[in-house]
Each structure stands twice: as C-alpha cells, then as structure tokens.
Scaffold this motif. Structure first.
Motif, PDB file in Angstrom:
ATOM      1  N   VAL A  13     -10.777 -19.140  53.227  1.00  0.00           N
ATOM      2  CA  VAL A  13     -12.223 -19.001  53.344  1.00  0.00           C
ATOM      3  C   VAL A  13     -12.960 -19.814  52.306  1.00  0.00           C
ATOM      4  O   VAL A  13     -13.938 -20.478  52.599  1.00  0.00           O
ATOM      5  N   ALA A  51     -13.466 -10.767  66.391  1.00  0.00           N
ATOM      6  CA  ALA A  51     -12.896 -11.762  65.492  1.00  0.00           C
ATOM      7  C   ALA A  51     -13.970 -12.707  64.961  1.00  0.00           C
ATOM      8  O   ALA A  51     -13.983 -13.050  63.769  1.00  0.00           O
ATOM      9  N   ASP A  54     -15.981 -10.900  62.366  1.00  0.00           N
ATOM     10  CA  ASP A  54     -15.207 -10.721  61.139  1.00  0.00           C
ATOM     11  C   ASP A  54     -15.171 -12.014  60.328  1.00  0.00           C
ATOM     12  O   ASP A  54     -15.328 -11.990  59.100  1.00  0.00           O
ATOM     13  N   TYR A  55     -14.960 -13.124  61.010  1.00  0.00           N
ATOM     14  CA  TYR A  55     -14.841 -14.381  60.274  1.00  0.00           C
ATOM     15  C   TYR A  55     -16.160 -14.761  59.602  1.00  0.00           C
ATOM     16  O   TYR A  55     -16.182 -15.235  58.460  1.00  0.00           O
ATOM     17  N   LEU A  58     -16.513 -12.717  56.540  1.00  0.00           N
ATOM     18  CA  LEU A  58     -15.640 -13.218  55.486  1.00  0.00           C
ATOM     19  C   LEU A  58     -16.222 -14.477  54.851  1.00  0.00           C
ATOM     20  O   LEU A  58     -16.202 -14.632  53.621  1.00  0.00           O
ATOM     21  N   LEU A  59     -16.732 -15.367  55.677  1.00  0.00           N
ATOM     22  CA  LEU A  59     -17.375 -16.572  55.146  1.00  0.00           C
ATOM     23  C   LEU A  59     -18.516 -16.206  54.202  1.00  0.00           C
ATOM     24  O   LEU A  59     -18.647 -16.769  53.110  1.00  0.00           O
ATOM     25  N   LEU A 288      -4.650 -15.676  56.621  1.00  0.00           N
ATOM     26  CA  LEU A 288      -6.043 -15.475  57.012  1.00  0.00           C
ATOM     27  C   LEU A 288      -6.259 -14.067  57.566  1.00  0.00           C
ATOM     28  O   LEU A 288      -7.244 -13.395  57.234  1.00  0.00           O
ATOM     29  N   ILE A 292      -8.559 -10.968  55.936  1.00  0.00           N
ATOM     30  CA  ILE A 292      -9.565 -10.185  56.660  1.00  0.00           C
ATOM     31  C   ILE A 292      -9.282  -8.694  56.527  1.00  0.00           C
ATOM     32  O   ILE A 292     -10.194  -7.887  56.323  1.00  0.00           O
ATOM     33  N   ASN A 315      -6.728 -13.132  67.621  1.00  0.00           N
ATOM     34  CA  ASN A 315      -6.365 -14.363  66.921  1.00  0.00           C
ATOM     35  C   ASN A 315      -6.972 -15.588  67.595  1.00  0.00           C
ATOM     36  O   ASN A 315      -7.354 -16.554  66.924  1.00  0.00           O
ATOM     37  N   LEU A 318     -10.605 -15.751  66.612  1.00  0.00           N
ATOM     38  CA  LEU A 318     -10.675 -16.177  65.219  1.00  0.00           C
ATOM     39  C   LEU A 318     -10.435 -17.681  65.112  1.00  0.00           C
ATOM     40  O   LEU A 318     -11.143 -18.382  64.372  1.00  0.00           O
ATOM     41  N   TYR A 321     -13.563 -19.861  65.836  1.00  0.00           N
ATOM     42  CA  TYR A 321     -14.615 -19.945  64.831  1.00  0.00           C
ATOM     43  C   TYR A 321     -14.141 -20.512  63.497  1.00  0.00           C
ATOM     44  O   TYR A 321     -14.949 -21.001  62.706  1.00  0.00           O
ATOM     45  N   VAL A 322     -12.833 -20.520  63.276  1.00  0.00           N
ATOM     46  CA  VAL A 322     -12.285 -21.294  62.164  1.00  0.00           C
ATOM     47  C   VAL A 322     -12.576 -22.778  62.404  1.00  0.00           C
ATOM     48  O   VAL A 322     -12.982 -23.506  61.488  1.00  0.00           O
TER      49      VAL A 322
END
Length: 416
Positions: A13, A51, A54-55, A58-59, A288, A292, A315, A318, A321-322
């Motif tokens: 992240v 997901a 969540d991402y 986290l960012l 990763l 999370i 996954n 996720l 968006y990664v």
C-alpha cells in the motif's frame, strides 16, 4: 513498478500511496462501481464491491494515492442497461475518474457512451473481449485476459501435459448455453483444427441445475480433459454428475469463476485434483490480503463479512483496484494534479510488468493493448489450497489477436 514488501504494512500500500500522508491534498480521487448487487450477478458482485471498498480504505490509511484521498462510489444497477446509464450519469456528476459496471450486457451498453464522453471505463472479467484493442476502444480497459485468451492458455496447459502433441487428444467443453458460455467456442474450434485434438461441445440449459444429458454425452465421448465454463453452483452440479458417470474430477479445468464456496459445497477432499484458470492468486496467504486483515478486519473496519475474503471473487475485485490505483499513481506522478480522464488513460497505458508483488499475472498495458498481455495460469486444488501448475503464460496470441482485430473492426465499422 516492483513492490518491495519490507513488512506487511509498509510494502504494497505504501508503494501506491507515495507516502505523503502528512501533506495529503483535500482533492479526492473517485472510482465508480455500478454493479449488479441484487440480480444475475448477486453471487459475485458483493464480494467485488467489498474488496474495492477495502482497498480504498487501506490506501487512505496510508495517505491515499500520491497524497490524495480516494473514494469508492458504489451503486446497484440490477443488471439493467438503463439503470447502468443512470448510475454512470450520476457518478459522472459526482466527479468519478473511472467507471466499472461488472455486467456484460450493461458494459456493452455503456461502451459507446464512455467513448463519446472520453471517460475511462474499466471492464475486468466482463464486457467486450475485443476491447483489449486500445486503438479502437480508446477509453475502455479490460486490464486482464479475455475468455478467449484464458481458454487458449488452458489448451496450452493440456498440450504441455500431452508432451507437446495434441493429436488424438479428446477435449470436452461443457458450458451454459448462453453468451458467456458460448464465447470460447470459436477459439476452441480454431485450435482443434490447428492442433488436431478432438473437440466435443456439451451445452446445458440455464440455470445449470440440469446437466445430466450433457454429462451422459461426455461419458460416452470419454475425454482426456474437460473444460468447464460454468458459474457458481453449476460447478457443484458438474462434480456430482462426474461422480455419477465415473469421470475423475482431476480431468476438469474450470473457468476462473470457481471459488472456495464451490470447493466447500463439493467437499475439500472430494474436490482434490480439480483445476481452474486464473489471473489472480487464491486464498489469504498473500501479504496484501494479510495486510487488509490486520489493518481493517482485525480492527472491525472491514467493508463486509470476513468470510467473503477467502474467495477468489474477492481477490479478483481487489486485483482490479490494485491495477486502477497503480494507473492513477503513475498518472499523477508523470502528469501532475489534477487527475483528468486523459491523464488517467495515459497512466493506465504506462503500466509495465506490474504484478502487485505476485498477486496478479504480470500486466503491461499500452495504447495498443488495453488487456495487459492476456496471461493466466492453471491452479490445482490439493485438498486444502490452490497449487500453481504453470507459470503465467499467454499462448496462441496470434489466434487471439486475429479474433480481437476482426471483432473490433466490426465495432469500428458499425460506429461510423
């Protein structure tokens, strides 16, 4: 960008965030997800949305993207194109920089509008396969393999297992008889003619609960391998039919939509040996996912139920968006703030050999290739976890490219 996981919290992240939390700008970056959360895609879209949320959380815990906070805007469209249009227009007014619809009918309906407006539309796992042609679909980003590419990679796996020779090998293709299931057929027929394997098509009616006739045909065909283009409980039905017909489950290679819920419904031990194509790792072992869990779910800040995380659907969301966040990071770093649709487009098109620390198949997105190279691998369930059977590969790229160019040329012609 290569990610160095110095620690679970400091690796993935912080690499995206630019580590500028102390100087975070008030202007936010907004990603829009217009999803079918209630109807046809209700078995998968909630995990995708969870997901994504969540991402973004986290960012933001680590300063956002290059110092800018991120928002994930989510709304249900019920798999209805008109509601998808309404969601798009609303999200556009709210300042979204990317748009996702996660529904083939809605995505197809939205392509002309996004193209005309000059807005970045991502369509991982759904929509037009030919949209990987960035020269025609200038604003559309699949950001991953098409179903055509995935099935071609599966055939390459079978060829490798057959010591490089497919002549005389029998391959059955079982699928629901509607567009999703039918999509790989052209590629399979082309490869059968080239490689000399015997192909049997075994369609079954929707919603996939009655596969008995198809599996009777497959038993009589006695295939060496079976490619299953099923969804959700269809895989469970298929496993029961394989057992009833005395067909080893180890012959079955699933499309990427085969998840841990399906494994549990079949039985972890009963599913031992089953395989699936994928462009994202499964399970919760990756750093990763662990990050999370530690920073969100262990603190009661997750965006949904923790059990949904042990699922390739989660996954996959996720992974999307990664990639989007990496595109936004590159856009801001290279072209500065504010982040515009044109800059976002260029940012995505500058992603090179990116794998999010081994979380996804390496992708390189260019102005010509919005798919990223089309790599997948085959994993096998060993009774407790997924074990990679291949490296990340992109096979028969000439065949895939020919189909992509043919389909995209038709789009361009009809557009005029």
């Amino acid at each position: 960008m290569k990610l160095k996981c110095l620690s679970v919290a400091a690796g993935l992240v912080l690499a995206f965030s630019g580590m500028q939390a102390a100087q975070a700008a008030p202007d936010s970056i907004k990603f829009a997800g217009c999803y079918d959360l209630t109807k046809s895609y209700g078995f998968v879209s909630p995990q995708i949305a969870q997901a994504a949320r969540d991402y973004v959380k986290l960012l933001n815990l680590h300063g956002g993207i290059e110092g800018h906070p991120v928002e994930m805007l989510i709304q249900d469209h019920g798999n209805e194109p008109q509601r998808g249009i309404e969601c798009y227009e609303k999200m556009k007014r709210e300042g979204a920089i990317t748009f996702e619809f996660f529904s083939t009918p809605v995505s197809r309906a939205m392509v002309p509008r996004a193209m005309a407006d000059g807005n970045v539309m991502i369509q991982p796992y759904a929509g037009r396969g030919d949209a990987v042609d960035g020269e025609v679909f200038t604003w559309i980003f699949p950001m991953g393999p098409t179903y055509w590419g995935q099935v071609a990679n599966d055939i390459q796996y079978i060829k490798n297992q057959s010591k490089g020779n497919l002549k005389g090998i029998k391959i059955a293709f079982i699928y629901p008889d509607y567009p999703f299931g039918q999509e790989p057929i052209g590629v399979l027929k082309t490869l059968a003619a080239r490689e000399g394997f015997e192909l049997m098509l075994a369609p079954h009616p929707m919603p996939g609960n009655d596969q008995a006739a198809a599996w009777t045909q497959i038993r009589r065909f006695n295939p060496d391998w079976i490619l299953g283009w099923n969804l959700s409980n269809m895989h469970v039905v298929a496993s029961r039919e394989m057992k009833r017909n005395g067909i080893p489950i180890s012959k079955y290679i699933s499309v990427n939509w085969f998840n841990e819920v399906d494994i549990n419904n079949i039985g972890p031990e009963n599913a031992k040996g089953i395989k699936r194509g994928t462009n994202v790792v499964g399970g919760q072992d990756h750093p990763l996912i662990q990050q999370i869990i530690k920073e969100l779910y262990d603190k009661g800040q997750g965006s949904g139920e923790r059990k949904n995380m042990n699922d390739v659907y989660y996954n996959s969301g996720l992974a999307s968006y990664v990639i989007v966040a990496e595109g936004a990071r590159l856009a801001i770093k290279q072209y500065g703030w504010p982040l515009t649709p044109e800059k976002m487009k260029k940012g995505l098109e500058s992603i090179k050999n990116f794998d999010a620390g081994g979380f996804i198949a390496p992708i390189t997105i260019t102005a010509k290739d919005h798919g990223g190279g089309g790599k997948t691998r085959v994993d096998m369930w060993d009774g407790a976890k997924w074990i990679p059977q291949t490296d990340w590969i992109a096979a028969y790229t000439d065949v895939i490219q020919e189909i992509v160019k043919k389909e995209s040329a038709e789009f361009a012609k009809n557009k005029k």
